[in-house]
Design a protein around this motif. Structure first.
Motif, PDB file in Angstrom:
ATOM      1  N   ALA A 235     -49.024  51.668  75.018  1.00  0.00           N
ATOM      2  CA  ALA A 235     -50.517  51.120  75.417  1.00  0.00           C
ATOM      3  C   ALA A 235     -51.415  52.139  75.838  1.00  0.00           C
ATOM      4  CB  ALA A 235     -50.341  49.963  76.429  1.00  0.00           C
ATOM      5  N   GLU A 236     -52.674  51.970  75.795  1.00  0.00           N
ATOM      6  CA  GLU A 236     -53.584  53.067  76.391  1.00  0.00           C
ATOM      7  C   GLU A 236     -54.750  52.110  77.173  1.00  0.00           C
ATOM      8  OE1 GLU A 236     -53.622  56.081  76.520  1.00  0.00           O
ATOM      9  OE2 GLU A 236     -51.671  56.622  75.199  1.00  0.00           O
ATOM     10  N   PRO A 237     -54.476  51.853  78.448  1.00  0.00           N
ATOM     11  CA  PRO A 237     -55.548  51.238  79.069  1.00  0.00           C
ATOM     12  C   PRO A 237     -56.731  51.915  79.228  1.00  0.00           C
ATOM     13  CG  PRO A 237     -53.318  51.477  80.407  1.00  0.00           C
ATOM     14  CD  PRO A 237     -53.229  52.242  79.185  1.00  0.00           C
ATOM     15  N   GLY A 238     -57.932  51.313  79.145  1.00  0.00           N
ATOM     16  CA  GLY A 238     -59.236  51.774  78.907  1.00  0.00           C
ATOM     17  C   GLY A 238     -59.665  51.715  77.645  1.00  0.00           C
ATOM     18  N   ASP A 239     -58.937  51.786  76.568  1.00  0.00           N
ATOM     19  CA  ASP A 239     -59.029  52.002  75.336  1.00  0.00           C
ATOM     20  C   ASP A 239     -59.552  50.685  74.538  1.00  0.00           C
ATOM     21  OD1 ASP A 239     -59.280  52.460  72.555  1.00  0.00           O
ATOM     22  OD2 ASP A 239     -57.876  54.031  72.442  1.00  0.00           O
ATOM     23  N   THR A 240     -60.542  50.495  74.432  1.00  0.00           N
ATOM     24  CA  THR A 240     -60.942  48.887  73.929  1.00  0.00           C
ATOM     25  C   THR A 240     -60.291  48.770  72.308  1.00  0.00           C
ATOM     26  OG1 THR A 240     -63.231  49.823  73.151  1.00  0.00           O
ATOM     27  CG2 THR A 240     -63.146  48.672  75.171  1.00  0.00           C
ATOM     28  N   THR A 241     -60.401  49.752  71.675  1.00  0.00           N
ATOM     29  CA  THR A 241     -59.775  49.620  70.329  1.00  0.00           C
ATOM     30  C   THR A 241     -58.351  49.294  70.610  1.00  0.00           C
ATOM     31  OG1 THR A 241     -61.476  50.902  69.333  1.00  0.00           O
ATOM     32  CG2 THR A 241     -59.344  50.830  68.237  1.00  0.00           C
ATOM     33  N   ASP A 242     -57.520  50.105  71.427  1.00  0.00           N
ATOM     34  CA  ASP A 242     -56.144  49.862  71.704  1.00  0.00           C
ATOM     35  C   ASP A 242     -55.917  48.490  72.096  1.00  0.00           C
ATOM     36  OD1 ASP A 242     -53.406  50.872  71.938  1.00  0.00           O
ATOM     37  OD2 ASP A 242     -53.810  50.367  73.807  1.00  0.00           O
TER      38      ASP A 242
END
Length: 447
Positions: A235-242
């Motif tokens: 997971a990539e916190p801050g990435d709205t697409t992720d």
């Protein structure tokens, strides 16, 4: 067809991983009313009616040890195979435990699904037992038979866990707040995650931990109170697409579909995630070695077969011979042996036992052949699906490239005038910039 898979690591420390695994294995077999004492290395044994087992062991030159136990049960709907594989490195690195459950396919009721599909497989009791005695982990996520409760600032550690790309399975994070009754809410969450044991890791956040986690990951990846979120690996916190990859179960959905549908849906999804992933290299290597060892055992049999043919020289007791005269007479007639000695009789019995073992091996080879045929069919189906997916993606890429080509400026047109000046003497001012002397109103390249 593969219905359940669990692969996890175990920190060795002062723990004898193999000893604990053996204990839980024998306990599991006894609860199924099988003969756990019959299991021995390099031998095909009967564990009970319609159940066979085999234990394979391997010691590496590097000090590593590995074992594989396979239990095959013939049930009315087909053959169920439970396979446990353990690898303990000699270097002290984490051990690997791998459990597979293979069962027959079932007919699909859905017109949009293939004619045959994977059968539902509940979480094996063996896996639950192993997790109670082993410090198991999936990457940095801790696996247990029950979700972990997280308090306050400890929620910050969850950020690294959900970001971990080495995880195989999902991580389930449950949020709460003061207005929610903590005991009943967490009990409900445990029931929801009952069929994800051994595959995913569950974390129950108290109200303060819920707020700490939200601040740490940001709005895109937060877990709101009264909801459950499934975090896939990496997971990539801050990435709205992720954020779109990590599904959220709302409070309303949880309360509406709690039992029994939702736990099974979560279990299905967890199984799909793990089964679709590639096995670790260690598991692939061990699987190849153990499969070869099993095939040799099925073909060659036990080393003791030939030795068992050798006649014994023990003298039979006269009293026994006297009492069994009638039996000996029948044996002489049936075997056409005019002089049937005790040694000859023992030799014939030994041959009969070998014949019985050969029948068992022949049946084992038949079952093994059917298993390999099914695996080949499954691999071919997977290959066809991947090939079809590749064709679809190739077509989509070609269409996207065609659309992109239509939007590009025609040759000879430049978005930025190509006539530019640069000052290479002053740092920071040597970047190209459009020349103010260009008088071409259509932005055609200046000559």
């Amino acid at each position: 067809m593969l219905g359940y898979r669990s692969v996890f690591q175990v920190e060795q420390g002062s723990i004898d991983v193999l000893a604990r695994v053996r204990e839980q294995l024998h306990s599991w077999l006894r609860r199924k009313h099988y003969d756990s004492d019959a299991v021995k290395p390099d031998a095909l044994v009967s564990l009970g009616p319609n159940a066979d087992g085999v234990l394979l062991e391997k010691a590496g030159k590097d000090g590593s040890n590995a074992l594989r136990v396979r239990v095959t049960e013939k049930q009315p709907g087909g053959i169920w195979t439970s396979q446990l594989t353990v690898h303990v490195p000699g270097s002290g690195d984490p051990a690997m435990v791998w459990v597979d459950i293979v069962n027959p396919e079932v007919l699909s009721d859905d017109a949009d699904q293939p004619a045959r599909r994977r059968q539902w497989t509940a979480t094996p009791k063996l896996v639950r037992d192993l997790l109670t005695v082993l410090p198991a982990a999936d990457g940095t996520a801790r696996l247990d038979s029950r979700p972990w409760r997280v308090s306050g600032e400890d929620a910050e550690d969850l950020v690294g866990i959900i970001r971990d790309p080495s995880r195989r399975g999902p991580v389930y994070v449950v949020g709460s707040q003061e207005s929610l009754p903590q005991g009943p809410w967490f009990d409900l969450a445990r029931r929801l995650l009952y069929e994800t044991v051994g595959i995913g890791a569950g974390y129950l956040l108290d109200p303060e931990a819920t707020r700490v986690f939200a601040r740490a990951v940001g709005e895109s990846h937060e877990v709101k109170p009264g909801t459950m979120r499934t975090f896939l690996p990496g997971a990539e916190p801050g990435d709205t697409t992720d954020a779109l990859r990590h599904r959220v179960l709302s409070t309303g959905r949880i309360l509406k579909d709690e039992q029994p549908r939702l736990p099974r849906l979560l279990g299905w999804r967890a199984r799909d995630i793990v089964i679709e992933q590639r096995l670790p290299n260690t598991a692939v290597r061990l699987d190849r070695q153990f499969e070869k060892q099993l095939d040799q055992l099925l073909v060659e049999g036990e080393a003791s077969d030939a030795a068992s043919v050798a006649p014994r020289v023990d003298e039979a007791s006269p009293s026994i011979l006297d009492r069994d005269v009638a039996i000996v007479q029948v044996l002489r007639e049936e075997l056409d042996e005019s002089e049937l000695t005790a040694d000859r009789l023992r030799e014939l019995v030994a041959f009969a036992r070998i014949g019985q073992r050969e029948q068992v091996k022949r049946q084992g080879l038949t079952d093994r052949f059917e298993e390999l045929q099914e695996r080949t069919a499954e691999l071919q189906q997977s290959l066809d699906e991947v090939s079809e997916q590749l064709d679809d993606e190739t077509l989509e890429l070609a269409e996207a490239n065609a659309d992109l080509a239509k939007e590009r400026p025609s040759p000879g047109i430049s978005v930025v005038c190509s006539k530019w000046s640069a000052d290479t003497r002053t740092p920071g001012r040597n970047r190209p910039k459009p020349s103010t002397s260009c008088r071409t109103p259509s932005w055609t390249c200046c000559r």
